[in-house]
Design a protein around this motif. Structure first.
Motif, short mmCIF file in Angstrom:
data_model
loop_
_atom_site.label_atom_id
_atom_site.label_comp_id
_atom_site.label_asym_id
_atom_site.label_seq_id
_atom_site.Cartn_x
_atom_site.Cartn_y
_atom_site.Cartn_z
N ALA A 1 -3.42 -12.87 5.35
CA ALA A 1 -3.54 -11.71 6.21
C ALA A 1 -3.35 -10.42 5.41
CB ALA A 1 -2.52 -11.78 7.35
N THR A 2 -2.43 -10.47 4.44
CA THR A 2 -2.24 -9.30 3.56
C THR A 2 -3.55 -8.95 2.87
OG1 THR A 2 -0.02 -10.15 3.14
CG2 THR A 2 -0.82 -8.40 1.69
N PHE A 3 -4.20 -10.00 2.36
CA PHE A 3 -5.48 -9.83 1.66
C PHE A 3 -6.52 -9.20 2.60
CE2 PHE A 3 -9.59 -12.15 1.10
CZ PHE A 3 -10.02 -11.54 -0.07
N GLY A 4 -6.66 -9.78 3.80
CA GLY A 4 -7.63 -9.25 4.75
C GLY A 4 -7.38 -7.80 5.06
N ARG A 5 -6.13 -7.48 5.31
CA ARG A 5 -5.77 -6.11 5.66
C ARG A 5 -6.05 -5.15 4.49
NH1 ARG A 5 -2.48 -2.95 9.68
NH2 ARG A 5 -1.64 -1.27 8.43
N MET A 6 -5.69 -5.58 3.27
CA MET A 6 -5.83 -4.66 2.14
C MET A 6 -7.29 -4.40 1.78
SD MET A 6 -2.65 -5.58 -0.39
CE MET A 6 -2.91 -4.24 -1.56
N ILE A 7 -8.17 -5.40 1.94
CA ILE A 7 -9.58 -5.13 1.63
C ILE A 7 -10.31 -4.58 2.86
CG2 ILE A 7 -9.82 -6.83 -0.23
CD1 ILE A 7 -11.35 -8.51 1.92
N GLU B 1 0.81 -1.21 0.00
CA GLU B 1 0.00 0.00 0.00
C GLU B 1 0.85 1.26 0.00
OE1 GLU B 1 -2.74 -0.92 3.22
OE2 GLU B 1 -4.25 -1.41 1.68
N GLY B 2 2.15 1.07 -0.09
CA GLY B 2 3.04 2.22 -0.20
C GLY B 2 3.11 3.06 1.06
N GLU B 3 2.89 2.42 2.20
CA GLU B 3 2.94 3.16 3.45
C GLU B 3 4.38 3.63 3.71
OE1 GLU B 3 1.78 1.75 7.66
OE2 GLU B 3 0.15 1.06 6.36
N GLN B 4 4.51 4.76 4.34
CA GLN B 4 5.85 5.25 4.68
C GLN B 4 6.20 4.76 6.07
OE1 GLN B 4 8.01 6.97 2.72
NE2 GLN B 4 6.52 6.63 1.08
#
Lengths: 217, 600
Positions: free
Chosen positions: B301-307, B32-35
């Motif tokens: 978990a990546t999927f859950g977090r991103m949606i 998600e390009g978080e800093q």
């Protein structure tokens, strides 16, 4: 042509340009990944590994009197009754060929598997006709790698009697040595307890011959 | 099954559960390009990378451009890897002086590594130079994995975005997967592996003196190198003596780390992670088998977090876990049971404190039964395909479960990225089936599932299915196919079925008795791998593009919740029914027939 349909021409030039950019992106990123993951990464790992774990990174070589006699991780073939024997090895053209690892890949119902197991049972029984115990399975089956350095403590225990007799040693002495060379499970939880055959045999050669052959009454 | 077997299952899946969530959330933040801290450290490298490649990270792609980028990048990979193998003989870092790889083998190997299959028709220590291993194979280990992760991220964006034409930038997703996730993890992993005894060296193979010399029979050759035969046509043999042993070397640890983490599975040595230099101790084994499922599990978990709904990721994870734990337990049980034919010969196969017992043919003493069977099911559930024991020598039922896990479509965890996008396809089919039952338009994650998505989802399943079956049919009905078989009877059929299942589903493991290094198998399996990878990626990206365009539908009373135990059970049902309908006949001809013959 270009003057006839300027719109189509513009479209073609645009997609072609985009395609060209993409091809450039693809090849450039592949080249950069090759430099990064194909050279920098393995070289960095090698540098650190050679500095911190020089022996392990170079094959865990065992030396005797300054001469390399094997690797602690690669098994060797032993056929003499005075040595402990390892797993069967399916490497070609001879067993425990370190240059060409291989399993037997024989299926459970393959007659060839039965032949190999029976031949081994015959060899084991002939070398030690007095031993009436059941033979542990890992002593009559080929390992996955063909280079397995280990046997189970059960397979070692089965051979104690034969090795002691052939070397004119006391069984308790040999058994004590096996116990010393047995590695338990990793932290007591992972893997299986094993005995390293090459290390055990090298240790065996270091034992003083305390006793001559038992005289049969 | 012994107490230790059960304990090993708990230990393995416990460690996986513990690590999946933190790693998954880390990956979501990267995509998600978080800093955050890692971005501040590695960010400059990333920017230099884009500048050198002429990539504009802010430019978004629609699904077609994204697919074209994936394909172009993969084609470039195939070309470079093919070329490298063909000219390795004249390049440096080749201490064993290996000649160029043959054209059909180089074709097979380059497709195999680019498609993240890593099927191997060669033995590493007898074929590939150090340069080919590191600059060719290690590189594709990384980038074929990152390409899969990138496609998954694009699919997740398809669910997340609405009324959007674009699904992200392939080059950015690719680069981030490598720089922030795979390369740092592999660095740590390879050093841990060296600490256990995995070799990492550029020196040539070492010769040592054997403690006991080996004598063996070898075929006698005439001056032209042809075997001499006696009067009745049997080859004449002579005694040969071997006094030394070759100890192989190479930059192995760096490649093994990524082959495990990136669900690649292509071994540095012929016998893969059964080789003591590739997997020397029970601890290295634990690290490697954990790495097989680590990223595929974390991606849930990546999927859950991103949606923005962790429950959705958890539901998919639960479905995967339930199927895998069951099959792992069954596989261990069958292997621990041993081979009835050996029992009849009076061999001791009973587990005790002194030995693991069971079916030890093709297994290493240090791993025993539990650690071998857990690996076999993990590596086939994920499309990893590395092995630490020889699947060909498993008991019939013990070999059935790995094969079935491949045939379910590499979605029980599956490959990095590819496993989860495959699972999402099954989730779409499940809501569709549920929708049919109650007569409502199906929705998933707030998106209406319509005809286009269903057509594409069906294509994904049908293409791979067709590849396996047509391939196997050709294999068993042609002389060239049957010639490769090593074991007689139903087991020989299993070898061919396993090979095409493995190739088309991009797994890469084998019933390795099959002689795959022939023009027939190199070509046929190469084609299966190629279509099995890209003819899945294209429809999957098409779904992503179509979903991204749609509006978000707010959940209503009639919406089927997709995070409940009911949905998990329904999803598992759909997976097993599709899998069983597709492959039961094949399995009946192979392992099931063989099981019925066992002990007779």
């Amino acid at each position: 042509m270009a003057n006839l349909c300027p719109l189509a021409y513009k479209f073609l030039v645009a997609t072609e340009k985009k395609m060209f950019t993409m091809i450039r992106n693809a090849f450039m990123s592949l080249i950069l990944f090759t430099i990064l993951a194909g050279f920098v990464y393995p070289l960095v790992v090698t540098g650190i590994a050679q500095a911190i774990f020089p022996s392990r990174a170079n094959g865990s070589i065992i030396t005797r009197g300054g001469k390399p006699v094997g690797s602690a991780l690669i098994g060797q073939q032993f056929e003499d009754p005075g040595y402990f024997w390892g797993r069967l090895s399916a490497t070609t053209p001879y067993p425990y060929n370190g240059g060409s690892s291989s399993g037997s890949n024989l299926g459970p119902n393959n007659p060839e598997l039965m032949k190999a197991v029976q031949a081994r049972i015959h060899a084991v029984r002939t070398a030690d006709p007095d031993n009436k115990a059941k033979i542990p399975v890992d002593l009559v089956t080929a390992s996955g790698s063909g280079l397995d350095p280990h046997i189970s403590p059960a397979a070692a225990e089965y051979q104690v009697q034969r090795v002691a007799k052939a070397r004119g040693l006391d069984e308790t002495t040999v058994r004590a040595l096996v116990a010393k060379e047995t590695q338990g499970r990793w932290l007591g939880i992972l893997g299986e307890p094993v005995v390293n055959v090459l290390k055990l045999n090298i240790a065996l050669e270091g034992l003083p011959k305390t006793k001559t052959m038992r005289v049969v009454p | 099954m012994t107490g230790n077997d059960l304990f090993q299952i708990v230990l393995y899946f416990g460690a996986l559960l513990l690590l999946a969530k933190p790693l998954g959330i880390y990956m979501a933040r990267v995509y998600e390009g978080e800093q955050f801290l890692p971005v501040r450290i590695i960010g400059p490298v990333e920017r230099i990378f884009y500048r050198l490649c002429g990539i504009h990270p802010d430019e978004e792609m629609d699904w077609k451009q994204y697919a074209v980028a994936v394909l172009l990048f993969s084609v470039a990979g195939v070309l470079l890897l093919y070329l490298l193998q063909r000219v390795q003989g004249v390049l440096p870092l080749n201490p064993q002086k290996f000649p160029a790889v043959s054209p059909d083998l180089a074709f097979n190997t380059s497709l195999s590594f680019v498609t993240n299959t890593n099927w191997q028709d060669y033995g590493g220590e007898t074929t590939m130079s150090y340069l080919t291993q590191m600059a060719g194979l290690t590189v594709q280990n990384f980038v074929s994995a990152t390409a899969g992760m990138a496609v998954l991220v694009a699919v997740i964006r398809g669910f997340k975005r609405h009324s959007s034409k674009t699904i992200g930038n392939f080059w950015v997703d690719l680069t981030r997967s490598a720089l922030y996730i795979l390369i740092p993890l592999s660095l740590i992993y390879s050093l841990l592996l060296v600490s256990q005894g995995v070799v990492q060296s550029f020196r040539g193979y070492k010769n040592v003196t054997l403690t006991q010399a080996i004598t063996y029979n070898t075929a006698k050759l005439d001056e032209n190198g042809n075997p001499i035969k006696d009067a009745i046509g049997n080859p004449v043999t002579e005694k040969a003596e071997i006094k030394g042993q070759v100890i192989p070397m190479g930059p192995a640890a760096s490649q093994i780390a990524i082959k495990q983490l990136g669900t690649n599975g292509g071994g540095f040595f012929n016998v893969n992670s059964a080789h003591p230099f590739e997997n020397p101790t029970p601890f290295s084994n634990f690290l490697e088998v954990l790495a097989i499922l680590l990223i595929p599990a974390a991606l849930c978990a990546t999927f859950g977090r991103m949606i923005g709904d962790m429950r959705q990721g958890r539901a998919l994870f639960a479905a995967m876990l339930l199927v895998l734990v069951t099959m792992t337990a069954l596989c261990i049980w069958s292997e621990q049971h041993g081979n009835p034919r050996l029992a009849a010969l009076g061999v001791d196969q009973t587990a005790s404190a002194l030995q693991p017992g069971g079916n030890m043919e093709g297994k290493e003493a240090r791993f025993g039964i539990a650690n071998s069977a857990i690996w076999a099911t993990a590596t086939t559930a994920a499309s990893n395909g590395s092995v630490n024991s020889m699947h060909d020598s498993f008991t019939p039922l013990g070999g059935l479960f790995p094969m079935l896990l491949i045939q379910l479509g590499e979605i029980i965890f599956g490959g990095v990225g590819s496993g989860l996008y495959g699972m999402l396809i099954f989730a779409i089919i499940t809501v569709f089936v549920a929708g049919l039952m109650v007569g409502r338009t199906p929705e998933y994650l707030g998106k209406k599932i319509e005809m286009f998505e269903m057509k594409m989802a069906s294509l994904v399943i049908l293409i791979v299915n067709a590849l396996v079956k047509i391939g196997t049919a050709i294999g068993v009905s042609t002389g060239a196919g049957v010639a490769g078989v090593a074991n007689p009877g139903p087991h020989g059929f299993s070898e061919i079925l396993y090979a095409f299942s493995s190739a088309a589903n991009n797994n890469g493991s084998a019933f390795a008795g099959l002689s795959g290094n022939t023009v027939f198998y190199n070509t046929a399996l190469g084609i299966a791998m190629f279509f099995g990878r890209f003819w899945v990626i294209i429809p999957v990206l098409a779904i992503a593009g179509s979903l991204a365009k749609k509006k978000q539908v707010p959940a209503s009373l009639g919406t089927l919740p997709t995070h409940t135990p009911l949905f998990v059970a329904f999803l598992i049902g759909v997976i097993l029914i599709v899998g069983a309908l597709s492959f039961m006949p094949g399995l009946a001809l192979g392992p099931i027939a063989e099981q019925l013959m066992a002990g007779r």
